[in-house]
Design an enzyme around this catalytic site. Structure first.
Site, PDB file in Angstrom:
ATOM      1  N   HIS A 522      38.270  16.981  77.850  1.00 47.54           N
ATOM      2  CA  HIS A 522      39.037  16.853  79.091  1.00 47.54           C
ATOM      3  C   HIS A 522      39.297  15.395  79.446  1.00 47.54           C
ATOM      4  CE1 HIS A 522      37.321  21.057  80.411  1.00 47.54           C
ATOM      5  NE2 HIS A 522      38.265  21.158  79.484  1.00 47.54           N
ATOM      6  N   HIS A 560      38.444  22.654  84.044  1.00 41.70           N
ATOM      7  CA  HIS A 560      39.236  22.392  82.840  1.00 41.70           C
ATOM      8  C   HIS A 560      40.572  21.763  83.260  1.00 41.70           C
ATOM      9  CE1 HIS A 560      36.729  25.973  82.624  1.00 41.70           C
ATOM     10  NE2 HIS A 560      36.471  25.659  81.373  1.00 41.70           N
TER      11      HIS A 560
END
Ligand SMILES: Cc1cc2nc3c(=O)[nH]c(=O)nc-3n(C[C@H](O)[C@H](O)[C@H](O)COP(=O)(O)OP(=O)(O)OC[C@H]3O[C@@H](n4cnc5c(N)ncnc54)[C@H](O)[C@@H]3O)c2cc1C
Ligand SMILES: *[C@@H]1O[C@H](CO)[C@@H](O)[C@H](O)[C@H]1NC(C)=O
Ligand SMILES: *[C@@H]1O[C@H](CO)[C@@H](O)[C@H](O)[C@H]1NC(C)=O
Ligand SMILES: *[C@@H]1O[C@H](CO)[C@@H](O)[C@H](O)[C@H]1NC(C)=O
Ligand SMILES: *[C@@H]1O[C@H](CO)[C@@H](O)[C@H](O)[C@H]1NC(C)=O
Ligand SMILES: *[C@@H]1O[C@H](CO)[C@@H](O)[C@H](O)[C@H]1NC(C)=O
Ligand SMILES: *[C@@H]1O[C@H](CO)[C@@H](O)[C@H](O)[C@H]1NC(C)=O
Ligand SMILES: *[C@@H]1O[C@H](CO)[C@@H](O)[C@H](O)[C@H]1NC(C)=O
Ligand SMILES: *[C@@H]1O[C@H](CO)[C@@H](O)[C@H](O)[C@H]1NC(C)=O
Ligand SMILES: *[C@@H]1O[C@H](CO)[C@@H](O)[C@H](O)[C@H]1NC(C)=O
Length: 580
Positions: A522, A560
């Protein structure tokens, strides 16, 4: 202005002539999440000629990409960049891998399809830092909603709060809560373990409605319900953009340099790009009126540095001619880092290992083909329950380190996220019927960097995402790891845990971190709004050059990241179009 379709490769000597009639209004570098949203939205105006170059291949119709259960096999592969980070201090010098999407669709083509937005205060902070009101939660929620095409199974086979007002029924990206035939067999055990936690019981929440802290069941995942396939930036935005005659999309085409004119004056102007295609290293040049970099949080700063835009001292030390001194390019990199706990599951629990049994795989394939459900339609494989929590202040204080950064974060922010997958995240246990449970630090205090090793575009960059880089980051991650082990070793998971293989009884927490830490994939922040970019996403001090992708994100989200990159690109496209 003359529009010559297909005329996209000019010999260097002709660049000067070509500038008089740049054949593209907009050149987008990178066909990942942000790049494909932009190619689609900015070409809605038929007068705007848009070119997009993507370094990786076209994955259309490859079941490795379209079948959710195969996600874990899609990297490392031809669809990924395979970077290695510099030795990490808090991992005893370990050099973690960093794989990113190298394919039309970018990260969304190879990721685990989790769709989550997280704490709304993050977006309000984006707006504060950037001066872009449209990024604040009350505005960007429209972009989130517009992207996300909601599917809820009827009946819903679990109890879950779903805030339908924050999704749409006509968005480009399909966002589906898991059907019962797509739900991991591990789910009830995991969610009950967190819901029944005596210390800090979880609350069920929709983490897409602005709430940061809570437990979410059944995904949701970026999966198209009708045929159980991955829904990603290429199949959603990209396919539509590619149908337009004013759009050209070149895959297997890697941009290696941005060329500027007006160099040496106040504001250099981005004028053309150099690229190589296929396996060839012969360089071609294309002229455009404006460039947008959407190459992702590592490759966007890398390309700027290769082009002479970045910290003066770094560029001087490599002998790269300076176009613009921009000290913050490549700094402020943040990622979510996780640490794993791996155990064996009983043989009746389906995991990635079950897919390697040809007989079972054929059964699953038949089920998938006829119903679009079953194990092959489960992302990951088998990865849904997602739980976030904040560490209470009194526990933070007990760590004996400086926790003022985390304490000062808005109260809707979690610090830790817990998830699991039916696959071993460590290669040495790949043969076992293994489950990986993991905990990630989602609001890290410390930041890392991207630098060049040399002026050669073929050399991998020097990357540090700075795992657990402050005392508080490390203390919070260790606390989370103890909480995770406490759960997986408890009676609540005894049905599915028939033997822990990592860390096991004899390993210290420090050793577990050194051997079991990895990225959640990420990474963000390397060319951030406020610091490097102005409120129009332009690189400050340069004309004709914008950055719109995960690099622009000034504060990492608590979930996320893909949902936020889609929304950011939608918001940016509106801002650009409003300028006319
Ligand atoms: C393995 C993995 C798992 C993940 N799991 C999840 C998940 O489950 N849920 C979630 O929300 N997020 C997940 N993510 C994160 C998410 O996919 C990213 O945040 C998102 O894709 C970032 O979007 P982007 O547009 O900034 O960059 P990307 O999507 O990475 O796109 C950048 C594109 O630019 C191309 N490019 C780079 N350099 C050049 C160049 N020089 N010339 C031409 N093209 C270039 C790249 O090949 C790539 O296709 C995951 C990511 C990965 C890699
Ligand atoms: C990543 O590694 C795979 C093999 O594991 C390789 O085929 C691929 O070319 C590599 N990707 C890049 C961008 O070099
Ligand atoms: C954003 O700025 C406003 C006004 O200064 C402030 O009240 C608010 O707390 C800030 N929000 C965040 C998340 O930083
Ligand atoms: C749904 O989300 C919106 C946007 O954040 C919020 O205003 C609303 O209160 C939420 N509804 C519920 C029932 O939580
Ligand atoms: C899934 O359905 C969509 C829409 O009908 C279609 O375009 C796509 O090709 C299908 N994918 C597969 C792998 O069948
Ligand atoms: C690059 O070369 C390999 C091996 O010869 C080949 O398989 C591949 O198709 C080539 N890639 C492109 C984009 O031409
Ligand atoms: C593969 O799966 C089949 C069907 O479930 C089973 O009978 C067989 O024993 C399995 N093979 C191995 C090697 O585990
Ligand atoms: C503690 O951390 C904060 C925020 O990072 C910093 O501003 C402060 O100076 C630190 N305090 C001490 C005593 O080091
Ligand atoms: C988990 O934590 C609880 C509450 O603190 C404690 O009672 C229990 O012994 C712990 N279990 C394990 C396996 O460490
Ligand atoms: C842990 O250490 C004990 C005592 O030395 C030993 O008997 C046991 O085999 C070890 N367990 C593992 C999993 O290594």
């Amino acid at each position: 202005m003359k529009w010559t379709k297909g005329l996209f490769a000019l010999p260097a000597a002709e660049i000067c002539i070509a500038q008089a009639y740049a054949e593209y209004d907009i050149i987008i570098v990178g066909g990942g999440v942000a790049g494909l949203v932009l190619a689609d939205r900015l070409s809605e105006n038929a007068d705007s000629k848009v070119l997009l170059l993507e370094a990786g291949p076209d994955p259309s119709d490859d079941p490795l990409i379209s079948t959710p259960a195969f996600a874990g096999e899609s990297w490392p592969s031809k669809y990924s960049w395979n970077f290695t980070e510099v030795p990490q201090t808090n991992l005893g010098g370990f050099e973690p891998q960093l794989n990113l999407g190298h394919v039309l669709g970018g990260g969304s083509a190879i990721n685990f399809m989790a769709y989550c937005r997280g704490a709304q205060s993050v977006f309000n902070e984006w707006a504060n830092i950037s001066g872009i009101r449209e990024l604040a939660w009350d505005y960007i929620i429209d972009d989130f909603r517009g992207c996300a095409n909601l599917f809820i199974p009827d009946p819903l086979p679990y109890t879950q709060t779903i805030n339908e007002s924050v999704y749409s029924r006509d968005g480009k990206v399909f966002v589906s809560y898991d059907r019962s035939d797509r739900l991991s067999q591990l789910e009830p055990d995991f969610w009950n373990a967190w819901l029944d936690d005596l210390q800090q019981p979880a609350q069920v929440a929709d983490l897409n409605g602005g709430t940061g802290i809570g437990l979410v069941k059944g995904g949701p995942h970026a999966v198209r319900n009708s045929n159980g396939t991955r829904s990603y930036a290429w199949s959603s935005y990209g396919y539509r953009a590619a149908t337009r005659s004013n759009v050209k999309i070149l895959h297997s085409s890697r941009v290696i340099k941005i060329n500027f004119d007006n160099v040496g004056r106040d504001t250099p102007r981005a004028a053309s790009i150099n690229y190589v295609s296929g396996n060839s290293t012969s360089v071609k040049t294309i002229v455009g009126k404006e460039m947008i970099l959407s190459a992702g949080a590592i490759n966007t700063p890398r390309l700027l540095l290769l082009s002479g835009v970045g910290p003066k001292d770094h560029l001087n030390s490599l002998g790269i001619p300076l176009i613009k001194d921009s000290p913050e390019i490549g700094l402020n990199v943040r990622d979510h880092h996780l640490v794993v706990n791996i155990f064996q599951a009983p043989s009746n629990i389906i995991t990635a290992t079950s897919l390697s049994n040809a007989t079972r795989l054929a059964e699953f394939q038949a089920q998938y083909d006829s119903t679009s459900g079953g194990p092959l339609s489960e992302p990951g494989p088998q990865s849904s329950t997602f739980f976030t929590e904040r560490v209470p202040d009194d526990i933070l204080d007990s760590f004996g380190v400086n926790v003022s950064f985390h304490k000062s974060l808005p109260k809707d922010r979690p610090f830790l996220a817990y998830q699991y997958a039916g696959v071993s995240f460590l290669p040495q246990f790949a043969g076992l019927n293994a489950v990986t449970a993991f905990v990630a630090l989602v609001q890290p205090e410390a930041s890392g960097y991207v630098r060049l090793k040399s002026p050669n575009w073929q050399d991998d960059p020097v990357i540090s995402t700075n795992y657990f880089g402050s005392d508080a980051d490390l203390a919070i991650a260790k606390y989370g790891y103890h909480r995770l082990l406490n759960k997986t070793r408890s009676d609540a998971l005894s049905r599915v845990n028939v033997g822990e293989v990592f860390p096991g009884p004899n390993m210290t927490t420090t050793q577990a971190f050194q051997q079991g830490a990895q990225t959640y994939h990420h990474s963000v922040g390397s060319v951030s709004l406020g610091k490097v970019l102005d409120s129009q996403f332009r690189v400050k001090g340069i004309t004709g050059l914008r950055v719109i992708d995960s690099s622009a994100i000034p504060v990492i989200t608590t979930c996320h990241t893909q949902s936020s990159v889609y929304a950011l690109a939608e918001a940016a496209a509106k801002i650009i179009k409003a300028q006319g």
